[in-house]
Design a protein around this motif. Structure first.
Motif, PDB file in Angstrom:
ATOM      1  N   UNK A  32       0.794  -1.221   0.000  1.00 39.63           N
ATOM      2  CA  UNK A  32       0.000   0.000   0.000  1.00 39.63           C
ATOM      3  C   UNK A  32       0.826   1.270   0.000  1.00 39.63           C
ATOM      4  N   UNK A  33       2.059   1.210  -0.528  1.00 40.79           N
ATOM      5  CA  UNK A  33       2.921   2.392  -0.548  1.00 40.79           C
ATOM      6  C   UNK A  33       2.909   3.038  -1.919  1.00 40.79           C
ATOM      7  N   UNK A  34       2.802   4.367  -1.905  1.00 40.96           N
ATOM      8  CA  UNK A  34       2.896   5.149  -3.132  1.00 40.96           C
ATOM      9  C   UNK A  34       3.885   6.272  -2.882  1.00 40.96           C
ATOM     10  N   UNK A  35       4.867   6.389  -3.766  1.00 37.56           N
ATOM     11  CA  UNK A  35       5.883   7.426  -3.661  1.00 37.56           C
ATOM     12  C   UNK A  35       5.623   8.484  -4.730  1.00 37.56           C
ATOM     13  N   UNK A  36       5.345   9.698  -4.287  1.00 35.66           N
ATOM     14  CA  UNK A  36       5.142  10.835  -5.183  1.00 35.66           C
ATOM     15  C   UNK A  36       6.467  11.558  -5.320  1.00 35.66           C
ATOM     16  N   UNK A  37       6.939  11.663  -6.569  1.00 35.86           N
ATOM     17  CA  UNK A  37       8.234  12.283  -6.820  1.00 35.86           C
ATOM     18  C   UNK A  37       8.138  13.263  -7.982  1.00 35.86           C
TER      19      UNK A  37
ATOM     20  N   UNK B 260      16.872  13.438  -3.775  1.00 35.15           N
ATOM     21  CA  UNK B 260      16.156  13.034  -2.565  1.00 35.15           C
ATOM     22  C   UNK B 260      15.165  11.906  -2.872  1.00 35.15           C
ATOM     23  N   UNK B 261      14.505  12.004  -4.017  1.00 33.46           N
ATOM     24  CA  UNK B 261      13.586  10.942  -4.444  1.00 33.46           C
ATOM     25  C   UNK B 261      14.355   9.662  -4.741  1.00 33.46           C
ATOM     26  N   UNK B 262      15.524   9.800  -5.365  1.00 39.22           N
ATOM     27  CA  UNK B 262      16.336   8.616  -5.662  1.00 39.22           C
ATOM     28  C   UNK B 262      16.802   7.943  -4.370  1.00 39.22           C
ATOM     29  N   UNK B 263      17.139   8.740  -3.368  1.00 38.59           N
ATOM     30  CA  UNK B 263      17.543   8.197  -2.074  1.00 38.59           C
ATOM     31  C   UNK B 263      16.409   7.356  -1.471  1.00 38.59           C
ATOM     32  N   UNK B 264      15.189   7.876  -1.489  1.00 37.96           N
ATOM     33  CA  UNK B 264      14.044   7.142  -0.944  1.00 37.96           C
ATOM     34  C   UNK B 264      13.807   5.862  -1.741  1.00 37.96           C
ATOM     35  N   UNK B 265      13.953   5.930  -3.043  1.00 35.95           N
ATOM     36  CA  UNK B 265      13.775   4.737  -3.867  1.00 35.95           C
ATOM     37  C   UNK B 265      14.825   3.677  -3.543  1.00 35.95           C
ATOM     38  N   UNK B 266      16.049   4.109  -3.265  1.00 32.44           N
ATOM     39  CA  UNK B 266      17.109   3.166  -2.884  1.00 32.44           C
ATOM     40  C   UNK B 266      16.757   2.495  -1.563  1.00 32.44           C
ATOM     41  N   UNK B 267      16.280   3.293  -0.586  1.00 28.88           N
ATOM     42  CA  UNK B 267      15.894   2.731   0.717  1.00 28.88           C
ATOM     43  C   UNK B 267      14.777   1.708   0.530  1.00 28.88           C
ATOM     44  N   UNK B 268      13.755   2.050  -0.233  1.00 26.55           N
ATOM     45  CA  UNK B 268      12.650   1.121  -0.474  1.00 26.55           C
ATOM     46  C   UNK B 268      13.149  -0.162  -1.133  1.00 26.55           C
ATOM     47  N   UNK B 269      14.056  -0.008  -2.090  1.00 25.49           N
ATOM     48  CA  UNK B 269      14.617  -1.178  -2.785  1.00 25.49           C
ATOM     49  C   UNK B 269      15.428  -2.046  -1.824  1.00 25.49           C
ATOM     50  N   UNK B 270      16.297  -1.434  -1.025  1.00 26.00           N
ATOM     51  CA  UNK B 270      17.131  -2.174  -0.082  1.00 26.00           C
ATOM     52  C   UNK B 270      16.293  -2.913   0.962  1.00 26.00           C
ATOM     53  N   UNK B 271      15.167  -2.320   1.333  1.00 31.42           N
ATOM     54  CA  UNK B 271      14.276  -2.952   2.312  1.00 31.42           C
ATOM     55  C   UNK B 271      13.409  -4.026   1.665  1.00 31.42           C
ATOM     56  N   UNK B 272      13.420  -4.091   0.334  1.00 32.19           N
ATOM     57  CA  UNK B 272      12.616  -5.080  -0.374  1.00 32.19           C
ATOM     58  C   UNK B 272      11.124  -4.792  -0.312  1.00 32.19           C
ATOM     59  N   UNK B 273      10.763  -3.520  -0.187  1.00 28.95           N
ATOM     60  CA  UNK B 273       9.356  -3.134  -0.064  1.00 28.95           C
ATOM     61  C   UNK B 273       8.769  -2.786  -1.426  1.00 28.95           C
ATOM     62  N   UNK B 274       7.562  -3.249  -1.664  1.00 21.04           N
ATOM     63  CA  UNK B 274       6.864  -2.927  -2.907  1.00 21.04           C
ATOM     64  C   UNK B 274       6.204  -1.565  -2.781  1.00 21.04           C
ATOM     65  N   UNK B 275       6.221  -0.809  -3.868  1.00 24.32           N
ATOM     66  CA  UNK B 275       5.619   0.517  -3.866  1.00 24.32           C
ATOM     67  C   UNK B 275       5.315   0.936  -5.306  1.00 24.32           C
ATOM     68  N   UNK B 276       4.412   1.872  -5.436  1.00 22.99           N
ATOM     69  CA  UNK B 276       4.105   2.468  -6.730  1.00 22.99           C
ATOM     70  C   UNK B 276       4.789   3.822  -6.796  1.00 22.99           C
ATOM     71  N   UNK B 277       5.280   4.179  -7.969  1.00 26.23           N
ATOM     72  CA  UNK B 277       5.901   5.492  -8.173  1.00 26.23           C
ATOM     73  C   UNK B 277       4.929   6.352  -8.958  1.00 26.23           C
ATOM     74  N   UNK B 278       4.700   7.561  -8.491  1.00 21.16           N
ATOM     75  CA  UNK B 278       3.838   8.516  -9.180  1.00 21.16           C
ATOM     76  C   UNK B 278       4.615   9.798  -9.468  1.00 21.16           C
ATOM     77  N   UNK B 279       5.290   9.852 -10.615  1.00 17.36           N
ATOM     78  CA  UNK B 279       5.942  11.107 -10.981  1.00 17.36           C
ATOM     79  C   UNK B 279       4.866  12.191 -11.128  1.00 17.36           C
ATOM     80  N   UNK B 280       5.112  13.351 -10.537  1.00 14.11           N
ATOM     81  CA  UNK B 280       4.097  14.409 -10.529  1.00 14.11           C
ATOM     82  C   UNK B 280       4.708  15.754 -10.876  1.00 14.11           C
ATOM     83  N   UNK B 281       3.943  16.528 -11.604  1.00 14.99           N
ATOM     84  CA  UNK B 281       4.309  17.910 -11.908  1.00 14.99           C
ATOM     85  C   UNK B 281       3.448  18.819 -11.042  1.00 14.99           C
ATOM     86  N   UNK B 282       3.663  20.108 -11.136  1.00 11.43           N
ATOM     87  CA  UNK B 282       2.824  21.056 -10.395  1.00 11.43           C
ATOM     88  C   UNK B 282       1.351  20.857 -10.747  1.00 11.43           C
TER      89      UNK B 282
END
Length: 135
Positions: free
Chosen positions: A44-49, A63-85
């Motif tokens: 149930x994780x969604x990362x807005x970047x 900063x977004x790449x850092x969070x993605x690395x942490x999520x990857x290292x922890x083996x956690x599933x998540x959705x990525x939502x690239x967002x503009x203004x």
């Protein structure tokens, strides 16, 4: 009043129930009310970047790449939502000043990469991010 008419009265929304719902949304910063226990569960994780130049791909935010690395290292599933203004969710703008990266995990939302990393390391301890030994 008979039972049927009091059921009808109770089941119909009124101005009070709508305003109470609106008040709950403000108290919950636009998110749902927590129904799970104190320890969050994976999923149930969604990362807005920040979005890339095309508005749909992953952007260049370290900063977004850092969070993605942490999520990857922890083996956690998540959705990525690239967002503009223009494509940021309204709740993110209203309650978190549009800050990204933002991790929405079920009914909670965290912004700032260090805060997100600490949250993930606290609740999902394996593998640990730091070299500290556990007591």
């Amino acid at each position: 009043l008979d039972a049927a008419s009091s059921f009808m009265t109770i089941s119909q929304p009124n101005a009070f129930s709508r305003s109470t719902h609106s008040l709950q949304m403000v108290r919950n910063r636009g998110l749902e009310i927590r129904e799970e226990g104190a320890t969050p569960l994976p999923g149930g994780m969604t990362l807005y970047i920040k979005a890339g130049p095309d508005g749909k791909s992953v952007g260049d935010c370290p900063f977004a790449h850092y969070v993605r690395i942490v999520l990857h290292e922890k083996g956690l599933e998540y959705d990525v939502r690239p967002s503009t203004q223009d494509t940021k969710p309204q709740w993110l703008i209203d309650y978190y000043e549009g800050s990204m990266p933002a991790l929405r995990h079920r009914k909670e939302c965290y912004t700032e990469s260090d805060v997100i990393a600490q949250y993930l390391d606290f609740f999902f301890q394996e593998p640990p991010l730091s070299g500290k030994k556990k007591l």
